[in-house]
Write a protein that holds these residues in place. Sequence first.
Motif, mmCIF file in Angstrom:
data_model
loop_
_atom_site.group_PDB
_atom_site.id
_atom_site.type_symbol
_atom_site.label_atom_id
_atom_site.label_comp_id
_atom_site.label_asym_id
_atom_site.label_seq_id
_atom_site.Cartn_x
_atom_site.Cartn_y
_atom_site.Cartn_z
ATOM 1 N N GLU A 1 39.131 54.628 30.419
ATOM 2 C CA GLU A 1 37.634 54.930 30.614
ATOM 3 C C GLU A 1 36.981 53.997 29.582
ATOM 4 O O GLU A 1 35.964 53.812 30.099
ATOM 5 N N GLU A 2 37.602 53.852 28.748
ATOM 6 C CA GLU A 2 36.901 52.846 27.625
ATOM 7 C C GLU A 2 36.704 51.604 28.314
ATOM 8 O O GLU A 2 35.764 50.791 27.946
ATOM 9 N N PHE A 3 38.068 50.991 28.761
ATOM 10 C CA PHE A 3 38.029 49.698 29.578
ATOM 11 C C PHE A 3 36.824 49.523 30.546
ATOM 12 O O PHE A 3 36.232 48.543 30.752
ATOM 13 N N LYS A 4 36.917 50.657 31.503
ATOM 14 C CA LYS A 4 35.926 50.837 32.523
ATOM 15 C C LYS A 4 34.401 50.625 32.071
ATOM 16 O O LYS A 4 33.620 50.232 32.859
ATOM 17 N N ALA A 5 34.165 51.164 30.915
ATOM 18 C CA ALA A 5 32.845 51.207 30.287
ATOM 19 C C ALA A 5 32.404 49.784 29.649
ATOM 20 O O ALA A 5 31.073 49.522 29.487
ATOM 21 N N LEU A 6 33.483 48.787 29.533
ATOM 22 C CA LEU A 6 32.880 47.425 29.004
ATOM 23 C C LEU A 6 32.308 46.470 30.131
ATOM 24 O O LEU A 6 32.377 46.789 31.249
ATOM 25 N N SER A 7 31.487 45.585 29.600
ATOM 26 C CA SER A 7 30.847 44.656 30.331
ATOM 27 C C SER A 7 31.882 43.720 31.056
ATOM 28 O O SER A 7 32.952 43.737 30.557
ATOM 29 N N LYS A 8 31.209 42.998 31.856
ATOM 30 C CA LYS A 8 32.222 41.857 32.734
ATOM 31 C C LYS A 8 32.866 40.910 31.485
ATOM 32 O O LYS A 8 33.868 40.445 31.564
ATOM 33 N N LYS A 9 31.860 40.503 30.720
ATOM 34 C CA LYS A 9 32.193 39.657 29.584
ATOM 35 C C LYS A 9 33.377 40.228 28.757
ATOM 36 O O LYS A 9 34.231 39.486 28.128
ATOM 37 N N GLU A 10 33.190 41.396 28.194
ATOM 38 C CA GLU A 10 33.955 41.904 27.255
ATOM 39 C C GLU A 10 35.442 42.068 28.152
ATOM 40 O O GLU A 10 36.476 42.007 27.318
ATOM 41 N N LYS A 11 35.133 42.415 29.179
ATOM 42 C CA LYS A 11 36.662 42.632 29.862
ATOM 43 C C LYS A 11 37.459 41.485 29.992
ATOM 44 O O LYS A 11 38.411 41.127 29.593
ATOM 45 N N LYS A 12 36.505 40.306 30.310
ATOM 46 C CA LYS A 12 37.336 38.753 30.085
ATOM 47 C C LYS A 12 37.912 38.325 28.974
ATOM 48 O O LYS A 12 38.801 37.834 28.812
ATOM 49 N N ALA A 13 36.983 38.669 27.654
ATOM 50 C CA ALA A 13 37.499 38.626 26.464
ATOM 51 C C ALA A 13 38.984 39.270 26.371
ATOM 52 O O ALA A 13 39.746 38.831 25.646
ATOM 53 N N ARG A 14 38.853 40.497 26.704
ATOM 54 C CA ARG A 14 39.983 41.447 26.329
ATOM 55 C C ARG A 14 41.245 40.634 27.197
ATOM 56 O O ARG A 14 42.414 40.753 26.620
#
Length: 146
Positions: free
Chosen positions: A50-63
């Motif tokens: 749920e936390e990962f789904k709530a991230l923006s596209k840029k934050e997901k890319k950084a992760r």
Amino acid sequence: MRKAFFLIIAFLVLTSSLSVSYAVAVVPASTPAAPPSSEPDPALVKAALEEFKALSKKEKKARFKEIKKELKAYNKAKKANRETDTNTILLVILALLLPPLAVYLHQGVINEKFWIALVLSLLVFLSFYLWAVAVVYALLVVLNAL
């Protein structure tokens, strides 16, 4: 006489290797042994998802970049461990052929263990079966039993 000597050497080699492998398998009683869990807690997985789904596209890319970096570090550490296993195998083979050289390469310096292996190896001129004593000693040094 030679047969008895060979049997004694074989017995010593087998018992020394058995005691080393047994010592490795013993778990100290002072540390509580927790059973390894192969499955993570479902509530934790759901919360992380749920936390990962709530991230923006840029934050997901950084992760994902962080994950790739950690994966590379893990693979590098795994490869380094494999190299030490290979080095040990090569030292064991070398200990069978040239015991003093194997002891020197393992220790990194010429010390008393090297000289003992060299003297034991030179005893081959008295009897060929004394070579086995040098090989056993070199194996014990290379496998850190001495």
